[in-house]
Structures are given as structure tokens and as C-alpha cells.
Write an enzyme that holds these catalytic residues in place. Structure first.
Site, short mmCIF file in Angstrom:
data_model
loop_
_atom_site.label_atom_id
_atom_site.label_comp_id
_atom_site.label_asym_id
_atom_site.label_seq_id
_atom_site.Cartn_x
_atom_site.Cartn_y
_atom_site.Cartn_z
CG LEU A 209 -1.89 -1.16 1.36
CD1 LEU A 209 -2.81 -0.96 2.56
CD2 LEU A 209 -2.73 -1.42 0.12
CG ASN A 241 1.60 5.36 -2.40
OD1 ASN A 241 1.21 5.31 -1.25
ND2 ASN A 241 2.70 5.96 -2.78
CB CYS A 242 -4.33 3.82 -1.32
SG CYS A 242 -4.24 2.20 -0.59
CB VAL A 243 -2.25 4.17 3.82
CG1 VAL A 243 -3.50 3.34 3.83
CG2 VAL A 243 -1.04 3.30 3.60
#
Lengths: 428, 121
Positions: A209, A241-243
């Protein structure tokens, strides 16, 4: 290298019998699309939803947002290294469905964030509420591990965007923009009296992530390298990529990097935009040292007078940002840094986890710790229970009526560090 | 490699890296304070104490890699102190809650992938 971007305005998306673009509407054959993106045997179910700006809809948790495109002339294809081959992109002609986006959602880990509200106060904080979005909600078999799940969802998003993009192949664009990037020696000779400015593009690269891909290569494996801005505009960099959701670059943002667009705008007038140095943000301090050394070295080899440096994320990338700043400054290269802040809910804490006197020109994209209450929406796509304090680690609270009090860090793109966001500071 | 130590409260690290020296502590705060103590005893940080983007305090698991050095490494000291400051800032607004086993394991996996990528490079 010359790239033409043909922008086809999309003002509506509808499901229909045939996938095509007609009269600024994107029609989608749902069955055909599902057949293509559902071919992976690890997928158990896919739901497609169309949402429009102003709809009473909340999408959570958002994994990626992707702009549908198609290559119509020249080498390469969309999403090189994943959908297309490793052929170089950044030249020829690419058609873009402007105003449409693919949004992916799915349960990769039990704690989740990434909210797009299509209306209400939350919609003002995310840049993605102004698009007509096809939301792809994808479930996988129970025994699939988190890494594999992320990869499945990433591929489903790219396949969907690639399928939709093909509808733009033979459509006459509403707008045609041309961008050129010359070999460095020629570029430097073009405007000898203007300062030579480069762009240092920092890419998050740490693990599940937290990854970014360049021509299909995991960015944590690269040494900083030179790229033509047109390659990036043509989709060479993709997100895994998301956090945290607020300051991670979705694929859409890489495709439409405002720093690059802005640097082109005054190229040849205020400065000479020489090109892009991409670098990573790895976990170890040795990697950080090596990558910032390489970045400064490449900037010096290009003869840069100044560089714009954009960060991705917060915390440990602050160390990369400051190392880049220090080392560029030590070579006499002026910098402007773009970051966001985690200054506490009252804004009184130190904004970054690192600092240095060389960082004397800094642009902020906002304070991610600010709290907002998002009213309930008529429809929730995805998994709202992830916003619940009981179910997850989400730093907010889900009320019985469906409203959520949350820091804006949970809103997708709210403090995007490329400036692809809506927050601004004004003096009246 | 044999000189490294991993300060961690993540059980998955203990399972995965049996051959490495692991200093297993009880909680998140102890990971940071233990690491800071080691920095004062001439160890330096190998991995960044704020690695990953899940917010400090939100992820209850953290692992930090250190290696022995010959004198006090000021960069490490500065970095760990800044990290502790950020941790405390985030703790202030973070509601303490009991996570389910599945969520705990997801957080452990996130921490594990960060350490994996650090050791690979």
C-alpha cells in the site's frame, strides 16, 4: 520528444449496449467490460457503479483513481510495464477521456481509509468529486493474501481504464495540446539567459500500500534517474499507494501532474524547464542517503540553477525531502519544496518530522490533521464499516446516522503534495 | 547483517527473522524509547522510525532496525527524537481501542513489509 494530448470532453457516463463516446457521453457495455476485467480466477465478484458530481454518494475505501486513455499514434501504449509493453512512452499522440475516471475500491486490509464524497462538504476536499466516475468494487477469494489482493485490484483498475480509453481512439478531440522535451544539450542552448529549472519528483516506495511503479518497475528498486516530463504525462508512473489517502498520488495525479503542467506554462519565458529527476522514498536511512546523493548529482550534471521538489506522504519522507533540499543547496541549486503538514488538530505542532535552514522556500498543501464532519450520504459504495472506530483503526468516528467525523487525511487527495487538490490560502 | 538488532513489538517479525537479533518489547512506546536508549549507547538507526504512512499511534506495531557504531550518531538522535515527538502528537488525538485479531494481523503485515523492504535493500 513530442507528445500530443488529445482531450475529449466527457460530461456523462452511462451503461449501454455498446462502448463508445458520442456527444461528450461515455457509453459502457457493462457485460463486455466485466468479461475482460473479471478474467482473473482469483476474483469472486465485481460491482460497477457510475457516479456523477453532485450525487449523494460516498466511496470508501478508495484504492486508486485512473484516467482512461489510449495511444493513437507513436510508440508504446497505455500503462507501460503492466498493460502495454516496456516500449518508451512520451511521444506521439494519446487521447484522453477528460472528465471521466475509474475509481477502484476493495477490502485489502481491515483498516481502511480513502473517502470520496460526490457531494456535500467532503466533496470540496477531494479533487475527484468533480469527475464522472466508474467505480469498480472488486472482491477476491478468501485465502488471497494482502499483497496479491492489492495487485489484483491494481490490475483491474488499469484494465478498466485501458478498456474505456479505447473508446476514444477514433474520436476527434475537443482540445489538442502539444508538449515537447528536447535533448538536454539542445534544451540548455535554447534559452541561455533564463535560469535552468528542474523538477525532483519524489515517489513513495516502502511496501504494501506504499508502492509506486515506473514502467512496471517497483520504485524502491531504482536509483534516481532522468525522465522526460512527457513520459510522465503519458502514464509511465503508476500508483500502488493509498495510505494516508490525503497525500498519496493516485495514478490520475501522476498522469496529470500539475507541477509539470505549471513548469511547462512559463517554460521559455520565466525559466528553462530542463526535465524531471525521479527519486524514491525508501525505508532505510542508507537508501535515503544514496538516493538524495544521486538526485543532487543528477541536478548538478544537468547544470540546474533551481529545482522544484515535491514530496509524497509524510513522516519518514520528510527525511528524504530535507536531504534533497540540503544536498541541492550545497551544490548551489536553489529549491522550492512542496509538502503538506501534520501540525495537529489545532495546527500548533511542528509540521514536518524533519527540518533544515536550507528549506527556506516551502509550499504547503494543507494541514492533514484538520477535522471535518461528513454528513450521511444516500448511498455508500464500498465498505463504510471501515470508517467505524470499532471495526478499524480509522481515526474518526462513524455515527448512527452515517455521518463521519474525521481528519481530512482520510479524504482522497485532500492535501495532495503536487497541488492536485482544492485547498488554498487566500489573503483578503 | 549479524550486528543488526530489530527493536519490535510485532510478533510477525519475531516469527519471520529467527536468525536476526530481535529485542521484543511490550508496546509501541517501548519500541521508540528502547531505540532512543540504544542511540545514546552508540547505535545508529538503519531504518527510519516513521517508515510507512499509516499514522504513528494508529498502527500499534512498529519495528526499528539499528546497528552498532563507534560514537553517538547525532542524525539518529535527532531523527528518533523527532519521531517520538510526532508519536506523542498523534497519540494525543488517537482514541485507544481494541482491534480485532484480523486488523491486528493486517497492521503487523504492514510493519513486516516495511522491514522486509529495508532488509532487502
Amino acid at each position: 520528444m513530442q507528445l500530443e494530448l488529445g482531450k475529449i470532453k466527457i460530461e456523462d457516463i452511462q451503461f449501454a449496449a455498446e462502448t463508445k463516446v458520442f456527444d461528450s457521453t461515455l457509453f459502457i457495455n457493462q457485460e463486455e467490460l466485466l468479461e475482460i476485467i473479471g478474467e482473473d480466477s482469483r476474483i469472486t465478484n465485481i460491482n460497477l457503479d457510475i457516479v456523477h458530481p453532485g450525487d449523494s454518494v460516498r466511496i470508501i475505501p478508495v484504492k486508486d483513481v485512473i484516467e482512461p486513455r489510449v495511444k493513437v499514434k507513436g510508440p508504446g501504449g497505455v500503462f507501460p510495464g503492466f498493460i502495454s509493453s516496456e516500449e518508451m512512452v512520451g511521444s506521439g499522440r494519446t487521447h484522453v477521456l477528460k472528465g471521466a475516471a475509474v475509481v477502484t475500491t476493495g477490502e485489502i486490509v481491515g483498516f481502511q481509509e480513502g473517502i470520496i464524497d460526490m457531494s456535500g462538504p467532503g466533496a470540496e476536499y477531494t479533487p475527484f468529486s468533480r469527475f464522472h466516475n466508474l467505480v469498480v468494487d472488486c472482491d477476491v477469494k478468501e485465502n488471497i493474501k494482502q499483497h496479491e489482493h492489492e495487485e489484483i485490484l491494481r490490475m483491474v483498475g488499469l484494465k478498466t481504464a485501458s478498456y474505456l480509453g479505447k473508446a476514444a481512439k477514433d474520436v476527434e478531440p475537443d482540445e489538442l495540446e502539444t508538449y515537447e522535451h528536447k535533448p538536454f544539450v539542445e534544451a540548455a542552448a535554447d534559452y541561455p539567459s533564463l535560469p535552468k529549472v528542474g523538477y525532483v519528483y519524489m515517489l513513495q516506495s516502502q511496501g504494501l500500500l506504499h508502492d509506486t511503479y515506473v514502467y512496471g518497475v517497483d520504485a524502491k528498486e531504482i536509483l534516481p534517474t532522468l525522465m522526460s516530463p512527457t513520459e510522465i504525462m503519458d502514464g509511465a508512473i503508476l500508483s500502488g499507494n493509498c495510505v494516508s489517502a490525503c497525500d498519496k498520488n493516485a495514478t490520475y495525479v501522476h498522469q496529470n501532474n500539475p507541477v509539470i503542467e505549471e513548469l511547462y506554462k512559463y517554460h521559455g519565458e520565466k525559466y528553462n524547464f530542463m526535465g524531471v529527476i525521479i527519486t524514491n522514498e525508501n525505508v532505510t536511512l542508507a537508501d535515503k542517503e544514496r538516493s538524495s546523493n544521486f538526485t543532487a548529482k543528477l541536478a548538478e550534471m544537468l547544470g540546474l540553477d533551481a529545482a522544484v521538489v515535491s514530496e509524497e506522504g509524510f513522516g519518514n519522507p520528510d527525511a528524504d525531502l530535507i536531504m534533497n533540499s540540503k544536498k541541492l543547496a550545497a551544490k548551489g541549486i536553489k529549491t522550492v519544496l512542496i509538502t503538506d503538514e501534520y501540525a495537529g488538530r489545532d495546527g500548533a505542532s511542528q509540521s514536518l518530522a524533519d527540518a533544515d535552514p536550507s528549506a527556506d522556500a516551502v509550499v504547503t498543501a494543507g494541514n492533514a490533521n484538520e477535522v471535518i464532519t461528513l454528513p450521511p450520504m444516500e448511498k455508500v459504495i464500498g465498505h463504510q464499516n471501515f470508517a467505524d472506530v470499532i471495526a478499524g483503526g480509522f481515526d474518526g468516528s462513524l455515527e448512527a446516522d452515517g455521518s463521519i467525523s474525521v481528519e481530512i487525511q482520510a479524504i482522497t487527495g485532500s492535501t495532495n503534495e503536487l497541488g492536485f487538490n482544492n485547498l488554498t490560502a487566500r489573503i483578503y | 547483517m549479524k550486528d543488526l538488532v530489530i527493536i519490535t513489538n510485532n510478533p510477525k517479525i519475531k516469527e519471520k527473522f529467527e536468525e536476526l537479533k530481535i529485542d521484543f518489547v511490550d508496546n509501541l512506546s517501548d519500541v521508540y524509547s528502547k531505540s532512543r536508549d540504544l542511540v545514546h549507547q552508540d547505535w545508529k538507526l538503519m531504518s527510519h522510525p516513521l517508515a510507512g504512512s499509516v499514522k504513528p499511534a494508529q498502527n500499534p506495531y512498529r519495528s526499528i532496525i539499528l546497528a552498532p557504531t563507534k560514537k553517538l550518531d547525532f542524525y539518529s538522535l535527532n531523527t528518533i527524537e523527532n519521531a517520538i515527538q510526532k508519536l506523542n502528537q498523534f497519540k494525543k488525538d488517537h482514541k485507544k481501542r481494541e482491534y480485532s485479531q484480523k486488523i491486528k494481523e493486517d497492521y503487523q503485515v504492514i510493519d513486516l513489509t516495511l522491514i522486509n523492504s529495508a532488509l532487502k535493500n
